[in-house]
Design a protein around this motif. Structure first.
Motif, PDB file in Angstrom:
ATOM      1  N   LEU A 170       7.620 -10.151  28.236  1.00 38.77           N
ATOM      2  CA  LEU A 170       8.510  -8.991  28.301  1.00 38.77           C
ATOM      3  C   LEU A 170       8.296  -8.057  27.101  1.00 38.77           C
ATOM      4  CD1 LEU A 170      11.848 -10.588  29.575  1.00 38.77           C
ATOM      5  CD2 LEU A 170      10.308  -9.079  30.833  1.00 38.77           C
ATOM      6  N   LEU A 171       8.080  -8.626  25.910  1.00 39.38           N
ATOM      7  CA  LEU A 171       7.806  -7.813  24.729  1.00 39.38           C
ATOM      8  C   LEU A 171       6.521  -7.010  24.909  1.00 39.38           C
ATOM      9  CD1 LEU A 171       8.735 -10.221  21.786  1.00 39.38           C
ATOM     10  CD2 LEU A 171       9.898  -8.106  22.436  1.00 39.38           C
ATOM     11  N   ILE A 172       5.496  -7.672  25.442  1.00 37.25           N
ATOM     12  CA  ILE A 172       4.236  -6.983  25.710  1.00 37.25           C
ATOM     13  C   ILE A 172       4.462  -5.840  26.699  1.00 37.25           C
ATOM     14  CG2 ILE A 172       1.972  -7.257  26.824  1.00 37.25           C
ATOM     15  CD1 ILE A 172       1.873 -10.076  25.609  1.00 37.25           C
ATOM     16  N   THR A 173       5.274  -6.105  27.726  1.00 35.50           N
ATOM     17  CA  THR A 173       5.563  -5.083  28.732  1.00 35.50           C
ATOM     18  C   THR A 173       6.327  -3.909  28.133  1.00 35.50           C
ATOM     19  OG1 THR A 173       5.642  -6.779  30.463  1.00 35.50           O
ATOM     20  CG2 THR A 173       6.650  -4.652  30.966  1.00 35.50           C
ATOM     21  N   VAL A 174       7.310  -4.195  27.293  1.00 33.60           N
ATOM     22  CA  VAL A 174       8.103  -3.136  26.671  1.00 33.60           C
ATOM     23  C   VAL A 174       7.227  -2.250  25.790  1.00 33.60           C
ATOM     24  CG1 VAL A 174       9.916  -2.669  24.967  1.00 33.60           C
ATOM     25  CG2 VAL A 174      10.302  -4.356  26.778  1.00 33.60           C
ATOM     26  N   VAL A 175       6.377  -2.874  24.968  1.00 35.33           N
ATOM     27  CA  VAL A 175       5.484  -2.100  24.098  1.00 35.33           C
ATOM     28  C   VAL A 175       4.511  -1.276  24.941  1.00 35.33           C
ATOM     29  CG1 VAL A 175       3.667  -2.259  22.348  1.00 35.33           C
ATOM     30  CG2 VAL A 175       5.680  -3.725  22.185  1.00 35.33           C
ATOM     31  N   MET A 176       4.043  -1.865  26.044  1.00 36.20           N
ATOM     32  CA  MET A 176       3.112  -1.149  26.925  1.00 36.20           C
ATOM     33  C   MET A 176       3.799   0.074  27.540  1.00 36.20           C
ATOM     34  SD  MET A 176      -0.032  -1.523  27.866  1.00 36.20           S
ATOM     35  CE  MET A 176      -0.937  -0.227  28.703  1.00 36.20           C
ATOM     36  N   VAL A 177       5.013  -0.103  28.030  1.00 36.36           N
ATOM     37  CA  VAL A 177       5.747   1.004  28.645  1.00 36.36           C
ATOM     38  C   VAL A 177       6.009   2.104  27.622  1.00 36.36           C
ATOM     39  CG1 VAL A 177       7.952   1.665  29.672  1.00 36.36           C
ATOM     40  CG2 VAL A 177       6.790  -0.403  30.450  1.00 36.36           C
ATOM     41  N   ALA A 178       6.393   1.716  26.409  1.00 36.92           N
ATOM     42  CA  ALA A 178       6.649   2.701  25.356  1.00 36.92           C
ATOM     43  C   ALA A 178       5.370   3.484  25.028  1.00 36.92           C
ATOM     44  CB  ALA A 178       7.179   2.009  24.101  1.00 36.92           C
ATOM     45  N   GLY A 179       4.254   2.767  24.948  1.00 37.42           N
ATOM     46  CA  GLY A 179       2.987   3.430  24.666  1.00 37.42           C
ATOM     47  C   GLY A 179       2.595   4.393  25.768  1.00 37.42           C
ATOM     48  N   LEU A 180       2.785   3.987  27.013  1.00 31.12           N
ATOM     49  CA  LEU A 180       2.462   4.859  28.144  1.00 31.12           C
ATOM     50  C   LEU A 180       3.348   6.092  28.158  1.00 31.12           C
ATOM     51  CD1 LEU A 180       1.849   2.283  31.025  1.00 31.12           C
ATOM     52  CD2 LEU A 180       0.168   3.841  30.034  1.00 31.12           C
ATOM     53  N   TRP A 181       4.607   5.922  27.778  1.00 24.97           N
ATOM     54  CA  TRP A 181       5.539   7.053  27.778  1.00 24.97           C
ATOM     55  C   TRP A 181       5.122   8.091  26.735  1.00 24.97           C
ATOM     56  CZ3 TRP A 181       8.844   7.343  31.666  1.00 24.97           C
ATOM     57  CH2 TRP A 181       9.802   8.345  31.641  1.00 24.97           C
ATOM     58  N   ILE A 182       4.678   7.619  25.580  1.00 23.29           N
ATOM     59  CA  ILE A 182       4.207   8.541  24.539  1.00 23.29           C
ATOM     60  C   ILE A 182       2.917   9.235  24.996  1.00 23.29           C
ATOM     61  CG2 ILE A 182       3.348   8.720  22.174  1.00 23.29           C
ATOM     62  CD1 ILE A 182       5.171   6.371  21.454  1.00 23.29           C
ATOM     63  N   GLN A 183       2.038   8.455  25.623  1.00 29.14           N
ATOM     64  CA  GLN A 183       0.799   9.041  26.141  1.00 29.14           C
ATOM     65  C   GLN A 183       1.088  10.104  27.198  1.00 29.14           C
ATOM     66  OE1 GLN A 183      -2.303   6.163  27.302  1.00 29.14           O
ATOM     67  NE2 GLN A 183      -1.242   4.644  26.044  1.00 29.14           N
ATOM     68  N   LEU A 184       2.109   9.861  28.004  1.00 27.46           N
ATOM     69  CA  LEU A 184       2.482  10.839  29.029  1.00 27.46           C
ATOM     70  C   LEU A 184       2.874  12.162  28.390  1.00 27.46           C
ATOM     71  CD1 LEU A 184       3.082  11.378  32.073  1.00 27.46           C
ATOM     72  CD2 LEU A 184       5.435  10.647  31.608  1.00 27.46           C
ATOM     73  N   GLY A 185       3.632  12.090  27.294  1.00 25.15           N
ATOM     74  CA  GLY A 185       4.017  13.309  26.595  1.00 25.15           C
ATOM     75  C   GLY A 185       2.816  14.014  25.982  1.00 25.15           C
ATOM     76  N   LEU A 186       1.894  13.239  25.410  1.00 27.00           N
ATOM     77  CA  LEU A 186       0.701  13.824  24.790  1.00 27.00           C
ATOM     78  C   LEU A 186      -0.211  14.499  25.820  1.00 27.00           C
ATOM     79  CD1 LEU A 186      -0.172  10.995  22.246  1.00 27.00           C
ATOM     80  CD2 LEU A 186       0.814  13.228  21.725  1.00 27.00           C
ATOM     81  N   ILE A 246      -5.131  -7.813  29.933  1.00 30.30           N
ATOM     82  CA  ILE A 246      -5.661  -8.698  28.890  1.00 30.30           C
ATOM     83  C   ILE A 246      -4.534  -9.244  28.026  1.00 30.30           C
ATOM     84  CG2 ILE A 246      -7.072  -8.765  26.790  1.00 30.30           C
ATOM     85  CD1 ILE A 246      -8.963  -6.780  28.140  1.00 30.30           C
ATOM     86  N   MET A 247      -3.586  -8.387  27.662  1.00 30.27           N
ATOM     87  CA  MET A 247      -2.478  -8.822  26.812  1.00 30.27           C
ATOM     88  C   MET A 247      -1.577  -9.822  27.533  1.00 30.27           C
ATOM     89  SD  MET A 247      -3.074  -7.525  23.934  1.00 30.27           S
ATOM     90  CE  MET A 247      -1.598  -8.203  23.183  1.00 30.27           C
ATOM     91  N   LEU A 248      -1.354  -9.619  28.837  1.00 31.92           N
ATOM     92  CA  LEU A 248      -0.531 -10.574  29.594  1.00 31.92           C
ATOM     93  C   LEU A 248      -1.224 -11.917  29.746  1.00 31.92           C
ATOM     94  CD1 LEU A 248       1.076  -8.431  32.442  1.00 31.92           C
ATOM     95  CD2 LEU A 248       2.183  -9.375  30.406  1.00 31.92           C
ATOM     96  N   PHE A 249      -2.535 -11.928  29.564  1.00 28.80           N
ATOM     97  CA  PHE A 249      -3.278 -13.183  29.644  1.00 28.80           C
ATOM     98  C   PHE A 249      -2.925 -14.117  28.487  1.00 28.80           C
ATOM     99  CE2 PHE A 249      -7.311 -15.714  29.706  1.00 28.80           C
ATOM    100  CZ  PHE A 249      -7.191 -16.173  31.012  1.00 28.80           C
ATOM    101  N   ILE A 250      -2.423 -13.538  27.386  1.00 31.25           N
ATOM    102  CA  ILE A 250      -2.057 -14.349  26.215  1.00 31.25           C
ATOM    103  C   ILE A 250      -0.879 -15.271  26.520  1.00 31.25           C
ATOM    104  CG2 ILE A 250      -1.222 -14.257  23.831  1.00 31.25           C
ATOM    105  CD1 ILE A 250      -2.809 -11.671  23.495  1.00 31.25           C
ATOM    106  N   PRO A 251       0.277 -14.762  27.015  1.00 32.38           N
ATOM    107  CA  PRO A 251       1.358 -15.694  27.380  1.00 32.38           C
ATOM    108  C   PRO A 251       0.977 -16.619  28.526  1.00 32.38           C
ATOM    109  CG  PRO A 251       1.929 -13.433  27.991  1.00 32.38           C
ATOM    110  CD  PRO A 251       0.721 -13.357  27.125  1.00 32.38           C
ATOM    111  N   PHE A 252       0.078 -16.159  29.422  1.00 30.70           N
ATOM    112  CA  PHE A 252      -0.404 -17.028  30.496  1.00 30.70           C
ATOM    113  C   PHE A 252      -1.114 -18.250  29.905  1.00 30.70           C
ATOM    114  CE2 PHE A 252      -4.056 -18.247  33.164  1.00 30.70           C
ATOM    115  CZ  PHE A 252      -3.390 -18.700  34.295  1.00 30.70           C
ATOM    116  N   LEU A 253      -1.989 -18.041  28.937  1.00 33.44           N
ATOM    117  CA  LEU A 253      -2.670 -19.152  28.281  1.00 33.44           C
ATOM    118  C   LEU A 253      -1.686 -20.016  27.499  1.00 33.44           C
ATOM    119  CD1 LEU A 253      -5.950 -17.477  26.934  1.00 33.44           C
ATOM    120  CD2 LEU A 253      -5.699 -19.001  28.902  1.00 33.44           C
ATOM    121  N   HIS A 254      -0.682 -19.370  26.912  1.00 32.26           N
ATOM    122  CA  HIS A 254       0.320 -20.128  26.156  1.00 32.26           C
ATOM    123  C   HIS A 254       1.095 -21.092  27.047  1.00 32.26           C
ATOM    124  CE1 HIS A 254       4.340 -20.203  23.833  1.00 32.26           C
ATOM    125  NE2 HIS A 254       3.559 -21.159  23.396  1.00 32.26           N
ATOM    126  N   SER A 255       1.293 -20.710  28.314  1.00 32.10           N
ATOM    127  CA  SER A 255       2.013 -21.603  29.224  1.00 32.10           C
ATOM    128  C   SER A 255       1.215 -22.880  29.489  1.00 32.10           C
ATOM    129  CB  SER A 255       2.318 -20.887  30.544  1.00 32.10           C
ATOM    130  OG  SER A 255       1.137 -20.528  31.223  1.00 32.10           O
TER     131      SER A 255
END
Length: 225
Positions: free
Chosen positions: A109-125, A61-70
């Motif tokens: 790329l910013l959306i991807t970075v934030v997503m990866v960071a969030g997943l990494w924290i979730q992995l620890g939890l 859903i978040m990646l759909f935002i830059p897609f629409l922006h294009s």
């Protein structure tokens, strides 16, 4: 101090998109916080699997935002009549295309970075139970090639969107239908080609093709008035 025309264009496009990017990042942080709380209180594999599905859907859903922006980036230029100022500047048309392309790519790329960071924290939890991390840490030529394929696929999609918008504006009153049909047709041909020739060269070729088409339409068919 003189500023390079491309840098000035890029900073202007980035500034115009700044508020939308900030809102997107804030929304991602809020949603990730909620998912982290849910993950911290869940240890069952079935529930963690559902959480992973939520993450994947949210990312899409978040990646759909830059897609629409294009699509909307160029339409906004025409709507605000600023396109005529841009086209009258004594700079290569490639600057105009690449500036908007980089802003859209940066947002993704910013959306991807934030997503990866969030997943990494979730992995620890989840005590390492949310997903397997070992394959992600292994780097080889195949994985690098896969990332390059993703980059060219994203780039090709952005330039296909540009081409569709330009074709729509060139057609006049049928702007939206022509843009939609040209996008669907271009995407269909691209998918068929990649299904028969699934290679990095195919993706790179179509990216260059769509870039060339968008450059030609912007340079030769967009009128300055």
């Amino acid at each position: 101090m003189n500023v390079h025309p491309f840098k000035r264009l890029f900073m202007t496009d980035l500034r115009n998109r700044r508020n939308a990017i900030v809102v997107s990042m804030a929304a991602m942080l809020l949603v990730h916080t909620a998912i982290m709380i849910l993950t911290d209180h869940t240890q069952e594999l079935a529930s963690l699997g559902f959480i992973m599905v939520i993450n994947i859907v949210f990312f899409a859903i978040m990646l759909f935002i830059p897609f629409l922006h294009s699509f909307s980036a160029w339409r906004e230029e025409w709507k605000q009549h600023s396109i005529y100022y841009l086209l009258s500047l004594p700079i290569p048309r490639t600057y105009l295309l690449l500036s908007k392309y980089l802003v859209i790519l940066l947002e993704a790329l910013l959306i991807t970075v934030v997503m990866v960071a969030g997943l990494w924290i979730q992995l620890g939890l989840s005590n390492g139970m949310l997903f397997r991390v070992e394959p992600l840490l292994l780097w080889d030529a195949a994985k690098v090639l896969l990332l390059l394929k993703w980059l060219f696929a994203a780039s090709g999609l952005i330039f296909l969107n540009f081409t569709s918008v330009f074709l729509g504006k060139w057609s006049g009153k049928l702007s939206l239908p022509v843009a939609f049909v040209s996008f669907v047709a271009g995407l269909f041909v691209w998918i068929v080609a990649f299904a028969n020739f699934p290679s990095f060269i195919t993706l790179a070729s179509f990216t260059l093709l769509f870039f060339g088409a968008s450059y030609y339409l912007l340079d030769k068919k967009a009128e300055v008035a």
